[in-house]
Design an enzyme around this catalytic site. Structure first.
Site, PDB file in Angstrom:
ATOM      1  N   ARG A  36      67.264  -3.267  83.263  1.00 47.18           N
ATOM      2  CA  ARG A  36      67.621  -3.479  84.848  1.00 47.18           C
ATOM      3  C   ARG A  36      68.950  -2.749  85.190  1.00 47.18           C
ATOM      4  O   ARG A  36      70.116  -2.915  84.565  1.00 47.18           O
ATOM      5  CB  ARG A  36      67.477  -5.052  84.648  1.00 47.18           C
ATOM      6  CG  ARG A  36      67.810  -5.454  86.196  1.00 47.18           C
ATOM      7  CD  ARG A  36      68.026  -7.058  86.199  1.00 47.18           C
ATOM      8  NE  ARG A  36      69.428  -7.116  85.672  1.00 47.18           N
ATOM      9  CZ  ARG A  36      70.517  -6.985  86.269  1.00 47.18           C
ATOM     10  NH1 ARG A  36      70.431  -6.641  87.312  1.00 47.18           N
ATOM     11  NH2 ARG A  36      71.686  -7.430  85.603  1.00 47.18           N
ATOM     12  N   ALA A  37      68.712  -2.580  86.412  1.00 45.53           N
ATOM     13  CA  ALA A  37      69.951  -2.080  87.014  1.00 45.53           C
ATOM     14  C   ALA A  37      69.773  -2.707  88.559  1.00 45.53           C
ATOM     15  O   ALA A  37      68.631  -3.178  89.138  1.00 45.53           O
ATOM     16  CB  ALA A  37      70.070  -0.748  87.475  1.00 45.53           C
ATOM     17  N   SER A  38      70.948  -3.078  89.222  1.00 37.95           N
ATOM     18  CA  SER A  38      70.966  -4.097  90.382  1.00 37.95           C
ATOM     19  C   SER A  38      70.358  -3.342  91.597  1.00 37.95           C
ATOM     20  O   SER A  38      69.859  -3.966  92.510  1.00 37.95           O
ATOM     21  CB  SER A  38      72.309  -4.458  90.702  1.00 37.95           C
ATOM     22  OG  SER A  38      72.741  -5.361  89.455  1.00 37.95           O
ATOM     23  N   THR A  39      71.075  -2.026  91.963  1.00 36.77           N
ATOM     24  CA  THR A  39      70.456  -1.402  92.966  1.00 36.77           C
ATOM     25  C   THR A  39      69.793  -0.076  92.703  1.00 36.77           C
ATOM     26  O   THR A  39      69.788   0.467  91.713  1.00 36.77           O
ATOM     27  CB  THR A  39      71.661  -1.099  94.035  1.00 36.77           C
ATOM     28  OG1 THR A  39      72.587   0.079  93.032  1.00 36.77           O
ATOM     29  CG2 THR A  39      72.539  -2.487  94.321  1.00 36.77           C
ATOM     30  N   GLN A  64      71.494   2.659  91.218  1.00 39.84           N
ATOM     31  CA  GLN A  64      71.945   2.977  89.687  1.00 39.84           C
ATOM     32  C   GLN A  64      70.691   3.138  89.018  1.00 39.84           C
ATOM     33  O   GLN A  64      69.424   3.034  89.312  1.00 39.84           O
ATOM     34  CB  GLN A  64      72.282   1.381  89.368  1.00 39.84           C
ATOM     35  CG  GLN A  64      73.588   0.947  90.203  1.00 39.84           C
ATOM     36  CD  GLN A  64      74.042  -0.471  89.866  1.00 39.84           C
ATOM     37  OE1 GLN A  64      73.247  -1.293  89.541  1.00 39.84           O
ATOM     38  NE2 GLN A  64      75.207  -0.807  89.928  1.00 39.84           N
TER      39      GLN A  64
END
Length: 217
Positions: A13-16, A19
């Site tokens: 997972r990455a936030s945006t 990323q």
């Protein structure tokens, strides 16, 4: 009846959308290989860890069977949730009999083999692992809240000084999203094609709808 072989599924997972959610893939592959395991599937997504509703995370959970392993790089990749939402997620994972293995939680590493024995020592280690998992989830949430507080303070300070201009829009990304939406692609498909989060597509769609409403008015 033949016992099914536990599978390892990796959550990234990455936030945006700026990323790289796939950044940890190599580390997870190396970790699994060092324990004689292979990863059956990767589930990358660009969503905030503070959200409980994450499509790829729940696709992983739906694909999993009792005894399977949810592998992640760090506990904060899995959760930056409030305590209530974390307990909900933990309850779902426990009810399905899925083991959480995180590279930053050494007490969980033995679970990747799927051979954790129901012995006194194994149960004690499991209890310790659960306690540390809750602790790391709480730390991840506090870090999230501290970051938001510092960001808000920084914005307020910049606004007071007349220097805050907001986050710059990725014009090229928004153009690609508009093209996909104009072609009739659903939100999830447009997000996949453009390599961004669904929330970004939804914002662009809302802007398009607002523009159409203003044009009609």
């Amino acid at each position: 009846m033949t016992k099914s072989i536990p599978l390892v599924r990796a959550y990234l997972r990455a936030s945006t959308e700026q990323q790289d959610a796939d950044r940890a893939r190599g580390a997870l592959l190396a970790f699994a290989d060092s324990h004689g395991q292979r990863i059956a599937g990767f589930y990358p997504e660009n969503e905030s860890g503070a959200k409980l509703d994450r499509p790829e995370l729940f696709r992983l959970l739906n694909d999993s069977q009792p005894g399977d392993v949810l592998l992640c790089e760090q506990v904060d990749r899995l959760s930056r949730l409030t305590d209530a939402d974390w307990q909900t997620l933990r309850g779902i994972i426990q009810a399905k009999g899925i083991h959480i293995v995180s590279l930053d939680l050494p007490t969980s590493h033995q679970l990747i083999t799927g051979n954790a024995e129901d012995t006194f020592a194994g149960r004690m280690l499991g209890a310790m692992n659960g306690m540390l998992l809750d602790m790391l989830a709480a730390i991840a949430r506090k870090d999230y809240e501290d970051r938001r507080r510092r960001a808000s303070e920084g914005i307020a300070k910049a606004q007071k000084a007349g220097k805050y201009k907001g986050r710059a829009i990725d014009v090229e990304l928004h153009r690609r999203i508009r093209t996909c939406l104009d072609a009739g692609l659903p939100i999830r498909k447009a997000a996949a094609v453009c390599g961004c989060a669904k929330s970004t597509v939804q914002r662009v769609q809302a802007n398009l709808e607002q523009e159409e409403t203003q044009a009609q008015g």
